[in-house]
Design a protein around this motif. Sequence first.
Motif, PDB file in Angstrom:
ATOM      1  N   LYS A   8      -1.594   3.105  11.446  1.00  0.00           N
ATOM      2  CA  LYS A   8      -0.873   4.360  11.649  1.00  0.00           C
ATOM      3  C   LYS A   8       0.640   4.212  11.552  1.00  0.00           C
ATOM      4  O   LYS A   8       1.369   5.132  11.870  1.00  0.00           O
ATOM      5  CB  LYS A   8      -1.255   4.952  13.013  1.00  0.00           C
ATOM      6  CG  LYS A   8      -2.747   5.205  13.133  1.00  0.00           C
ATOM      7  CD  LYS A   8      -3.109   5.774  14.461  1.00  0.00           C
ATOM      8  CE  LYS A   8      -4.626   5.881  14.581  1.00  0.00           C
ATOM      9  NZ  LYS A   8      -5.038   6.379  15.886  1.00  0.00           N
ATOM     10  N   TYR A   9       1.104   3.051  11.138  1.00  0.00           N
ATOM     11  CA  TYR A   9       2.555   2.881  11.042  1.00  0.00           C
ATOM     12  C   TYR A   9       3.082   3.434   9.728  1.00  0.00           C
ATOM     13  O   TYR A   9       4.253   3.758   9.603  1.00  0.00           O
ATOM     14  CB  TYR A   9       2.924   1.395  11.187  1.00  0.00           C
ATOM     15  CG  TYR A   9       2.560   0.890  12.552  1.00  0.00           C
ATOM     16  CD1 TYR A   9       3.310   1.261  13.661  1.00  0.00           C
ATOM     17  CD2 TYR A   9       1.429   0.111  12.753  1.00  0.00           C
ATOM     18  CE1 TYR A   9       2.961   0.844  14.927  1.00  0.00           C
ATOM     19  CE2 TYR A   9       1.074  -0.313  14.016  1.00  0.00           C
ATOM     20  CZ  TYR A   9       1.846   0.054  15.096  1.00  0.00           C
ATOM     21  OH  TYR A   9       1.490  -0.361  16.360  1.00  0.00           O
ATOM     22  N   GLN A  23       0.656  10.953   9.336  1.00  0.00           N
ATOM     23  CA  GLN A  23       1.946  11.554   9.675  1.00  0.00           C
ATOM     24  C   GLN A  23       1.941  12.250  11.028  1.00  0.00           C
ATOM     25  O   GLN A  23       2.934  12.239  11.732  1.00  0.00           O
ATOM     26  CB  GLN A  23       2.336  12.583   8.598  1.00  0.00           C
ATOM     27  CG  GLN A  23       3.049  11.952   7.414  1.00  0.00           C
ATOM     28  CD  GLN A  23       3.851  12.976   6.651  1.00  0.00           C
ATOM     29  OE1 GLN A  23       3.501  14.147   6.611  1.00  0.00           O
ATOM     30  NE2 GLN A  23       4.931  12.543   6.061  1.00  0.00           N
ATOM     31  N   LYS A  24       0.836  12.863  11.364  1.00  0.00           N
ATOM     32  CA  LYS A  24       0.812  13.660  12.594  1.00  0.00           C
ATOM     33  C   LYS A  24      -0.310  13.198  13.508  1.00  0.00           C
ATOM     34  O   LYS A  24      -1.163  13.962  13.943  1.00  0.00           O
ATOM     35  CB  LYS A  24       0.690  15.139  12.259  1.00  0.00           C
ATOM     36  CG  LYS A  24       1.986  15.651  11.644  1.00  0.00           C
ATOM     37  CD  LYS A  24       1.835  16.885  10.828  1.00  0.00           C
ATOM     38  CE  LYS A  24       3.163  17.185  10.121  1.00  0.00           C
ATOM     39  NZ  LYS A  24       3.046  18.252   9.157  1.00  0.00           N
ATOM     40  N   SER A  25      -0.291  11.909  13.789  1.00  0.00           N
ATOM     41  CA  SER A  25      -1.295  11.285  14.634  1.00  0.00           C
ATOM     42  C   SER A  25      -0.772  11.161  16.050  1.00  0.00           C
ATOM     43  O   SER A  25       0.431  11.200  16.285  1.00  0.00           O
ATOM     44  CB  SER A  25      -1.637   9.902  14.064  1.00  0.00           C
ATOM     45  OG  SER A  25      -2.325   9.142  15.006  1.00  0.00           O
ATOM     46  N   VAL A  26      -1.687  11.016  17.018  1.00  0.00           N
ATOM     47  CA  VAL A  26      -1.283  10.813  18.412  1.00  0.00           C
ATOM     48  C   VAL A  26      -0.994   9.347  18.682  1.00  0.00           C
ATOM     49  O   VAL A  26       0.009   8.984  19.273  1.00  0.00           O
ATOM     50  CB  VAL A  26      -2.391  11.310  19.376  1.00  0.00           C
ATOM     51  CG1 VAL A  26      -2.095  10.857  20.792  1.00  0.00           C
ATOM     52  CG2 VAL A  26      -2.471  12.819  19.325  1.00  0.00           C
ATOM     53  N   GLY A  27      -1.921   8.466  18.246  1.00  0.00           N
ATOM     54  CA  GLY A  27      -1.842   7.070  18.665  1.00  0.00           C
ATOM     55  C   GLY A  27      -0.993   6.208  17.770  1.00  0.00           C
ATOM     56  O   GLY A  27      -1.508   5.396  17.010  1.00  0.00           O
ATOM     57  N   ARG A  72       1.480  20.466  15.570  1.00  0.00           N
ATOM     58  CA  ARG A  72       1.407  19.131  14.978  1.00  0.00           C
ATOM     59  C   ARG A  72       2.814  18.743  14.550  1.00  0.00           C
ATOM     60  O   ARG A  72       3.473  19.491  13.832  1.00  0.00           O
ATOM     61  CB  ARG A  72       0.438  19.105  13.796  1.00  0.00           C
ATOM     62  CG  ARG A  72      -0.984  19.406  14.215  1.00  0.00           C
ATOM     63  CD  ARG A  72      -2.023  18.800  13.280  1.00  0.00           C
ATOM     64  NE  ARG A  72      -3.374  19.021  13.783  1.00  0.00           N
ATOM     65  CZ  ARG A  72      -3.991  18.228  14.635  1.00  0.00           C
ATOM     66  NH1 ARG A  72      -3.395  17.154  15.096  1.00  0.00           N
ATOM     67  NH2 ARG A  72      -5.225  18.493  15.036  1.00  0.00           N
ATOM     68  N   VAL A  73       3.268  17.616  15.032  1.00  0.00           N
ATOM     69  CA  VAL A  73       4.640  17.188  14.759  1.00  0.00           C
ATOM     70  C   VAL A  73       4.643  15.733  14.287  1.00  0.00           C
ATOM     71  O   VAL A  73       3.706  14.974  14.531  1.00  0.00           O
ATOM     72  CB  VAL A  73       5.545  17.319  16.012  1.00  0.00           C
ATOM     73  CG1 VAL A  73       5.519  18.735  16.536  1.00  0.00           C
ATOM     74  CG2 VAL A  73       5.121  16.352  17.107  1.00  0.00           C
ATOM     75  N   GLN A  74       5.712  15.365  13.618  1.00  0.00           N
ATOM     76  CA  GLN A  74       5.869  13.981  13.194  1.00  0.00           C
ATOM     77  C   GLN A  74       6.536  13.171  14.293  1.00  0.00           C
ATOM     78  O   GLN A  74       7.476  13.650  14.924  1.00  0.00           O
ATOM     79  CB  GLN A  74       6.730  13.902  11.923  1.00  0.00           C
ATOM     80  CG  GLN A  74       6.007  14.320  10.662  1.00  0.00           C
ATOM     81  CD  GLN A  74       6.887  14.109   9.436  1.00  0.00           C
ATOM     82  OE1 GLN A  74       7.626  13.136   9.354  1.00  0.00           O
ATOM     83  NE2 GLN A  74       6.796  15.032   8.495  1.00  0.00           N
ATOM     84  N   GLU A  75       6.050  11.980  14.514  1.00  0.00           N
ATOM     85  CA  GLU A  75       6.637  11.047  15.467  1.00  0.00           C
ATOM     86  C   GLU A  75       6.909  11.691  16.833  1.00  0.00           C
ATOM     87  O   GLU A  75       8.042  11.751  17.300  1.00  0.00           O
ATOM     88  CB  GLU A  75       7.921  10.451  14.891  1.00  0.00           C
ATOM     89  CG  GLU A  75       7.687   9.701  13.592  1.00  0.00           C
ATOM     90  CD  GLU A  75       8.975   9.175  12.972  1.00  0.00           C
ATOM     91  OE1 GLU A  75       9.945   8.973  13.721  1.00  0.00           O
ATOM     92  OE2 GLU A  75       8.984   8.975  11.740  1.00  0.00           O
ATOM     93  N   PRO A  76       5.854  12.223  17.478  1.00  0.00           N
ATOM     94  CA  PRO A  76       6.063  12.874  18.787  1.00  0.00           C
ATOM     95  C   PRO A  76       6.562  11.892  19.836  1.00  0.00           C
ATOM     96  O   PRO A  76       6.191  10.725  19.841  1.00  0.00           O
ATOM     97  CB  PRO A  76       4.664  13.382  19.153  1.00  0.00           C
ATOM     98  CG  PRO A  76       3.721  12.491  18.396  1.00  0.00           C
ATOM     99  CD  PRO A  76       4.421  12.160  17.120  1.00  0.00           C
ATOM    100  N   ASN A 135      12.564  17.914  18.482  1.00  0.00           N
ATOM    101  CA  ASN A 135      12.410  18.332  17.084  1.00  0.00           C
ATOM    102  C   ASN A 135      10.964  18.144  16.638  1.00  0.00           C
ATOM    103  O   ASN A 135      10.243  17.300  17.157  1.00  0.00           O
ATOM    104  CB  ASN A 135      13.322  17.511  16.166  1.00  0.00           C
ATOM    105  CG  ASN A 135      14.793  17.767  16.458  1.00  0.00           C
ATOM    106  OD1 ASN A 135      15.309  17.358  17.496  1.00  0.00           O
ATOM    107  ND2 ASN A 135      15.471  18.446  15.558  1.00  0.00           N
ATOM    108  N   VAL A 136      10.557  18.926  15.611  1.00  0.00           N
ATOM    109  CA  VAL A 136       9.186  18.809  15.112  1.00  0.00           C
ATOM    110  C   VAL A 136       9.049  17.670  14.107  1.00  0.00           C
ATOM    111  O   VAL A 136       7.946  17.264  13.762  1.00  0.00           O
ATOM    112  CB  VAL A 136       8.706  20.135  14.468  1.00  0.00           C
ATOM    113  CG1 VAL A 136       8.639  21.233  15.506  1.00  0.00           C
ATOM    114  CG2 VAL A 136       9.598  20.538  13.314  1.00  0.00           C
TER     115      VAL A 136
END
Length: 622
Positions: free
Chosen positions: A101-102, A108-112, A303-307, A321-322
């Motif tokens: 997931k790196y 792009q919009k993963s939790v883990g 859904r956001v990038q890099e939460p 930011n999203v």
Amino acid sequence: MANEVANYTEDSIRSLDWKEHIRLRPGMYIGKLGDGTAQDDGIYVLVKEVMDNSIDEHMMGFGKTIDVKVSELKVEVRDYGRGIPLGKVVDCVSKINTGGKYDSGAFQKSVGLNGVGTKAVNALSSFFKVQSYREGRTKVAEFERGEIRNDEAEAASSGRNGTLIVFRPDDTIFKNYHFIPEYLDDLMWNYSFLNAGLTINFNGTKYHSEKGLYDLLLRKTNADTLRYPIIHLKGEDIEIAMSHSNQYGEDYYSFVNGQYTTQGGTHQAAFREAVVKTIREFYNKNFEATDVRASIVGAIAVRVQEPVFESQTKTKLGSQNVAPDGPTMRTFVNDFVKKALDDYLHKDSETANLLLKRILQSERERKEIAGIKKLANERAKKANLHNKKLRDCRIHLDDKKGDDDLRNASTLFITEGDSASGSITKSRNVQTQAVFSLRGKPLNCYGYSKKVVYENEEFNLLQHALNIEDGLEGLRYDKIVIATDADVDGMHIRLLLLTYFLQFFPDLVRRGHVYILETPLFRVRNKKETIYCYSEEEKQTAVAKLGNKPEITRFKGLGEISPEEFKGFINAQMRLEPIILRKDTSIEELLKFYMGKNTPDRQNFIIDRLKVEKDLVAETTG
């Protein structure tokens, strides 16, 4: 001091490997440990960490089904995604910062994204198995507390592509743990609502949703109490659903990249603000924000990038930011709500009229109690300076700084009478445990308006002790524990307190903050050993174990238990029974039946279920 300096040498510096660090500091990775009685206890976080990987595969378009089995102590999760690349199966579950997931292009919009999830599950499990099926081949590895025990070579397989994870949480870390089915049921439904079209088979039950957050609100509320049909709006990377009901308070369900953010965050704050702003502009009236939001039930998923989350367990979103170079969360949510909700209300004039009626009703109710509320708050402010009812603790859930584990341990015991509160007060942990003493039986507030909360001194002081007058954001205690005697009067007080919470602060119960303290009914002892028993069955077992006619004491009230003994019943291993609202429970119907005036129906219900002591003994021995 010189001696301490002399002892501080190279030998004092120790490096921990990945599993040692996780096991030494589990709270850093999964939040609080717990025994499973709270919805955010660590054993559920372990389930989520494994499930999140399967969900991410589904989001990428691989696998429409996930099979989950949870017994009392073991968890199995089988997805039908692509399967972990066989050469990396061991690394993916045992090497920190190893994962797929790196590469933001893939997930792009993963939790883990922290590379820790399944490694933490592995390290904190007494048994952990991973098996990947990929293109006709399979690879299996088994671990014990993070240590590899079985590393099989790749082999041919006819199994469908995907990954199987089996684990058993380590009972030396999660003491006396057990999974509560209702909490897992909620978890599976949330995954289904956030991933329309996904099917989860959990312990033989199918979980599937086609309408996403619309279905979620329908399940979480009683449709008969909604003031207008659920408004359901979807956009790119955002989905909302909302309505108003007849309950008190606000009720929100918020999600980020499929993660249930139980403590809200920037997306939920933006949603609350955007709804008020849009409604004011639509009706061209400067409504009070509290009138617009009173009795609202809403859900938002983004859904956001890099939460960025405010804790490792991802229960509160901190992202402003999203995306790294994208708009602020506030702007993103507000722009969507402003256009989509405004369009909806223009097209559906009937819903717009019903929404306006609900806001005007809230406005009238607020003005009606404004005078008594002001007087009651002044009285409560004075009482708080010398509040004999509340023996407070030092650390609270809403403290801005401090140890998360201690804040999450903050507990308010609600007791009856001086003797019971005295025992708890003397034996409690003054850092994290507070006591609120009731004068006697509280008022049965079923059918009353919120005005009674301010007119009744005891209810008003309890409300202020909890700090929930304006919502749960300032809640001072993570656990509210009703500690009453296990007799008829004690049971009645429990019902009266639950009526108060369900009538005026239902979110406290829905979000799993309210518990019943289980205290022992019997003490069985001989000269060598003392056993405390919480049921007739446990008493029979203790008598058989100790033999030779041990001394048996029946505790009739909490006040009979000495402070020294009480310490053992309110420590980290105390027995708590969570108050859980099942999915088909209507608060209105529940309170009407148990606390209303339908006396003959209730009498028949009780008589049909009566059991005398000899029946109970026969059940436990037969």
